[in-house]
Enzyme design. Structure first.
Site, mmCIF file in Angstrom:
data_model
loop_
_atom_site.group_PDB
_atom_site.id
_atom_site.type_symbol
_atom_site.label_atom_id
_atom_site.label_comp_id
_atom_site.label_asym_id
_atom_site.label_seq_id
_atom_site.Cartn_x
_atom_site.Cartn_y
_atom_site.Cartn_z
ATOM 1 N N CYS A 1 0.487 -0.874 -0.074
ATOM 2 C CA CYS A 1 -0.133 0.125 0.134
ATOM 3 C C CYS A 1 0.846 1.084 0.149
ATOM 4 C CB CYS A 1 -1.312 -0.004 1.173
ATOM 5 S SG CYS A 1 -1.905 1.225 1.901
ATOM 6 N N CYS B 1 -0.157 4.029 2.466
ATOM 7 C CA CYS B 1 -0.286 3.471 3.919
ATOM 8 C C CYS B 1 1.366 4.472 4.051
ATOM 9 C CB CYS B 1 -0.276 2.030 3.887
ATOM 10 S SG CYS B 1 -1.955 1.814 3.565
ATOM 11 N N ASP B 2 2.131 3.570 2.994
ATOM 12 C CA ASP B 2 3.709 3.671 3.766
ATOM 13 C C ASP B 2 4.763 4.700 2.694
ATOM 14 O OD1 ASP B 2 2.741 1.724 5.749
ATOM 15 O OD2 ASP B 2 2.967 0.112 4.260
HETATM 16 C C1 LIG Z 1 -0.291 -4.088 5.929
HETATM 17 C C2 LIG Z 1 -1.571 -2.649 5.197
HETATM 18 C C3 LIG Z 1 -1.069 -2.031 6.145
HETATM 19 C C4 LIG Z 1 -2.386 -1.548 6.102
HETATM 20 N N1 LIG Z 1 -2.000 -0.099 6.604
HETATM 21 C C5 LIG Z 1 -2.998 1.295 5.951
HETATM 22 C C6 LIG Z 1 -2.850 2.864 6.314
HETATM 23 O O1 LIG Z 1 -1.880 2.822 7.456
HETATM 24 N N2 LIG Z 1 -3.858 3.045 6.738
HETATM 25 C C7 LIG Z 1 -4.876 3.086 5.744
HETATM 26 O O2 LIG Z 1 -6.532 3.651 5.830
HETATM 27 N N3 LIG Z 1 -4.934 1.466 5.255
HETATM 28 C C8 LIG Z 1 -4.445 0.660 5.692
HETATM 29 N N4 LIG Z 1 -4.419 -0.507 4.998
HETATM 30 C C9 LIG Z 1 -5.950 -1.207 3.766
HETATM 31 C C10 LIG Z 1 -6.919 -1.006 4.504
HETATM 32 O O3 LIG Z 1 -6.513 -2.227 6.039
HETATM 33 C C11 LIG Z 1 -8.225 -1.265 4.259
HETATM 34 O O4 LIG Z 1 -8.438 -1.133 3.312
HETATM 35 C C12 LIG Z 1 -8.645 -1.932 5.197
HETATM 36 O O5 LIG Z 1 -8.940 -2.604 6.125
HETATM 37 C C13 LIG Z 1 -10.874 -2.389 4.648
HETATM 38 O O6 LIG Z 1 -11.429 -2.909 5.157
HETATM 39 P P1 LIG Z 1 -12.844 -3.750 5.010
HETATM 40 O O7 LIG Z 1 -13.713 -3.860 6.048
HETATM 41 O O8 LIG Z 1 -13.139 -3.275 4.183
HETATM 42 O O9 LIG Z 1 -11.894 -5.075 5.056
HETATM 43 P P2 LIG Z 1 -10.626 -5.809 5.878
HETATM 44 O O10 LIG Z 1 -9.747 -5.113 6.921
HETATM 45 O O11 LIG Z 1 -9.955 -6.600 4.506
HETATM 46 O O12 LIG Z 1 -11.839 -7.093 6.758
HETATM 47 C C14 LIG Z 1 -12.465 -8.053 6.592
HETATM 48 C C15 LIG Z 1 -12.611 -9.194 7.286
HETATM 49 O O13 LIG Z 1 -13.390 -9.641 7.172
HETATM 50 C C16 LIG Z 1 -13.209 -11.073 6.672
HETATM 51 N N5 LIG Z 1 -13.988 -11.990 6.722
HETATM 52 C C17 LIG Z 1 -13.364 -12.452 4.960
HETATM 53 N N6 LIG Z 1 -14.442 -13.189 4.400
HETATM 54 C C18 LIG Z 1 -15.235 -14.284 5.516
HETATM 55 C C19 LIG Z 1 -16.066 -14.755 5.873
HETATM 56 N N7 LIG Z 1 -16.634 -15.715 4.492
HETATM 57 N N8 LIG Z 1 -16.869 -14.492 6.872
HETATM 58 C C20 LIG Z 1 -16.929 -14.019 7.802
HETATM 59 N N9 LIG Z 1 -15.581 -13.179 7.361
HETATM 60 C C21 LIG Z 1 -14.696 -13.158 5.893
HETATM 61 C C22 LIG Z 1 -11.688 -11.081 7.777
HETATM 62 O O14 LIG Z 1 -11.778 -12.430 8.257
HETATM 63 C C23 LIG Z 1 -11.668 -9.552 7.863
HETATM 64 O O15 LIG Z 1 -12.178 -10.010 9.300
HETATM 65 C C24 LIG Z 1 -3.698 -1.969 5.212
HETATM 66 C C25 LIG Z 1 -3.810 -3.055 4.250
HETATM 67 C C26 LIG Z 1 -3.155 -3.631 4.836
HETATM 68 C C27 LIG Z 1 -2.765 -5.244 4.150
#
Ligand SMILES: Cc1cc2nc3c(=O)[nH]c(=O)nc-3n(C[C@H](O)[C@H](O)[C@H](O)COP(=O)(O)OP(=O)(O)OC[C@H]3O[C@@H](n4cnc5c(N)ncnc54)[C@H](O)[C@@H]3O)c2cc1C
Length: 361
Positions: free
Chosen positions: A143, A146-147
Site C-alpha cells: 500500500c 499507507c507506507d
Molecule cells: C499491511 C497493510 C497496511 C495497511 N495500512 C493502512 C493504513 O495505514 N491506513 C489505511 O487507511 N489503510 C491501510 N491499509 C488498508 C486497510 O487495511 C483496508 O483498506 C481496510 O482494512 C479495508 O477494510 P474492510 O472492512 O473493507 O476489510 P478488511 O479489513 O479486509 O476486513 C475484512 C474482514 O472480513 C473477514 N472475512 C473475510 N471473509 C469472510 C467470511 N467468508 N466470513 C466472515 N468473515 C470474513 C476477514 O476475516 C476480515 O475480518 C493497510 C492494508 C494492509 C494490508
C-alpha cells in the site's frame, strides 16, 4: 422453520464491518457480526502504526484501532461470532415481498436474517518469493498510500504492470530518491496515458521482462537502529509506541519481538532479479518493495448471491451500498477497488448500515 434472532447480520470485522455494527447497534438492531475465523479485525491487525486514520494525531497501532472499533460496537449491543460464512441462501418470502437469508458458517451453524451486510474485504496478492513474508512491514509493503511516507529519499522498487502499479509508482516518486518499476512482461496492462506519464517522470525507471526472485535484507547496527527505523521500516516499523506496548496481539508480531529483545529488526536492502528472456540474474539495491500485483476480494461465498465484476468485486447500485439482492448490502474493500483505505471502508460501512436501516424500517 425460520428463526430470526438478528434482523441484520454483518459479515466481516474490518473497519467497514465494525462501523456498520456501531451504527446499527446505536439504532437498536443488536446486529450479529460474523468476524471471520482467521483474521478478526481485518487487514489492519497485520500492520503496526496507522498514521492516517483521523482522530489519532500520534498514530495508532493497527490492532489497537481494531480493538477500539470492536469495543465501540460492543458497547452498543453488537454480538460477535468468530467464524467464516461459507454460504448465504435466499429463503422464500414470508408473507411479504422481502426475502429472508440463511447464513451457514464453516462450523455448520445457521442464522436466518432479514438483511445482510457483506464487509469481507480483500486479500493482497503476494509475490511468493523468499524474504517477502519476513520483511512484510519492514520494507515490503502492499500500500503506497499507507507506507510511501516512510521511504523519503530512499530507492524504491514497485512490482507490477497494471494501472495500480503505475499509480503507486508515480505516487512514490514524491518520496523516493528513485522508483524502479519491475514488470515480468515486455508490455504493460496499464493504460497508455499512465505509461506515458511514467516514462516522462525522471525519477521513474521501467524495467520489463524481469521478475523479482528474492527480497534481500540487512540489519541496522544497534546504535543506528533507533534513528534509522522510522525512516526505513515502513508501516510495520517497531516504533517507540510499539516497544512500550508489548503483549496481546502485538506480541505475535516479529518486529515487536525483535524490538523487545533489543535486536534491531531486519529491513529490505535490495532485490534479486531475473531477466525472463535471457535468464540473467542481477541485484538492485532498494529500501522498499511495493508489491502491486492486485487484490482478491473475499467474496467467493457470495458468488450465487449478488452480482460481482470479473475480478470478484461486489457491484452496488450507484452511490448506495445496495447489491443486486434485495436486503443485501456491501461495503469496504470487497466493493471498492479504488480507494482501499481504512477510513473509506469505515465510511462505506456507515452508509451500508444506514441503507440497511432504511430497508428494515
Ligand atoms: C499491511 C497493510 C497496511 C495497511 N495500512 C493502512 C493504513 O495505514 N491506513 C489505511 O487507511 N489503510 C491501510 N491499509 C488498508 C486497510 O487495511 C483496508 O483498506 C481496510 O482494512 C479495508 O477494510 P474492510 O472492512 O473493507 O476489510 P478488511 O479489513 O479486509 O476486513 C475484512 C474482514 O472480513 C473477514 N472475512 C473475510 N471473509 C469472510 C467470511 N467468508 N466470513 C466472515 N468473515 C470474513 C476477514 O476475516 C476480515 O475480518 C493497510 C492494508 C494492509 C494490508
Amino acid at each position: 422453520m425460520f428463526h430470526v434472532k438478528h434482523r441484520v447480520i454483518i459479515i466481516g470485522s474490518g473497519p467497514a464491518g465494525y462501523t456498520a455494527a456501531i451504527y446499527l447497534g446505536r439504532a437498536g438492531f443488536n446486529p450479529l457480526l460474523i468476524t471471520g475465523a482467521l483474521a478478526p479485525g481485518g487487514q489492519l491487525v497485520n500492520t503496526t502504526e496507522v498514521e492516517n486514520f483521523p482522530g489519532f494525531p500520534e498514530g495508532i497501532m493497527g490492532p489497537d484501532l481494531m480493538d477500539r472499533m470492536k469495543e465501540q460496537a460492543k458497547r452498543f449491543g453488537a454480538e460477535f461470532l468468530a467464524d467464516d460464512v461459507v454460504s448465504v441462501e435466499v429463503l422464500p418470502a414470508q408473507g411479504g415481498d422481502k426475502p429472508l437469508y440463511r447464513l451457514t458458517t464453516s462450523d455448520g451453524e445457521q442464522f436466518d436474517t432479514a438483511a445482510v451486510i457483506v464487509a469481507t474485504g480483500s486479500n493482497v496478492r503476494k509475490l511468493g518469493v523468499p524474504g517477502e513474508e519476513e520483511l512484510s512491514g519492514h520494507g515490503v509493503s502492499y500500500c503506497a498510500t499507507c507506507d510511501g511516507f516512510f521511504f523519503r529519499n530512499k530507492p524504491i522498487v514497485v512490482v507490477g504492470g497494471g494501472d495500480s502499479a503505475f499509480e503507486e509508482a508515480l505516487f512514490l516518486t514524491r518520496f523516493g530518491s528513485s522508483v524502479t518499476l519491475i514488470h515480468r512482461r515486455d508490455t504493460f496492462r496499464a493504460s497508455q496515458i499512465m505509461v506515458d506519464r511514467a516514462k516522462a517522470n525522471p525519477k521513474l525507471t521501467l524495467v520489463t521482462n524481469t521478475i523479482v526472485t528474492a527480497i534481500e535484507s540487512g540489519t541496522d547496527s544497534p546504535a543506528s537502529a533507533d534513528a534509522a527505523q522510522s525512516e526505513t521500516a515502513g508501516s510495520n516499523a517497531v516504533s517507540p509506541v510499539a516497544n512500550a506496548l508489548g503483549g496481546g496481539l502485538l506480541a505475535n508480531h516479529a518486529g515487536l519481538l525483535a524490538g523487545l529483545s533489543k535486536q534491531p529488526p531486519k529491513h529490505v536492502t535490495g532485490v534479486t532479479l531475473r531477466n525472463t528472456v535471457t535468464g540473467e540474474e542481477s541485484n538492485l539495491d532498494c529500501a522498499a518493495v511495493f508489491v502491486a500485483i492486485g487484490h482478491t476480494p473475499a467474496t467467493d461465498f457470495a458468488a450465487d448471491l449478488v452480482e460481482r465484476d470479473d475480478d470478484g468485486y461486489i457491484l452496488v447500485d450507484g452511490g448506495s451500498t445496495r447489491t443486486s439482492a434485495l436486503g443485501v448490502f456491501a461495503a469496504g474493500d470487497c466493493v471498492d477497488r479504488t480507494y482501499r483505505q481504512a477510513i473509506s471502508a469505515a465510511g462505506m460501512g456507515c452508509r451500508a448500515a444506514l441503507d440497511a436501516q432504511a430497508y428494515l424500517e
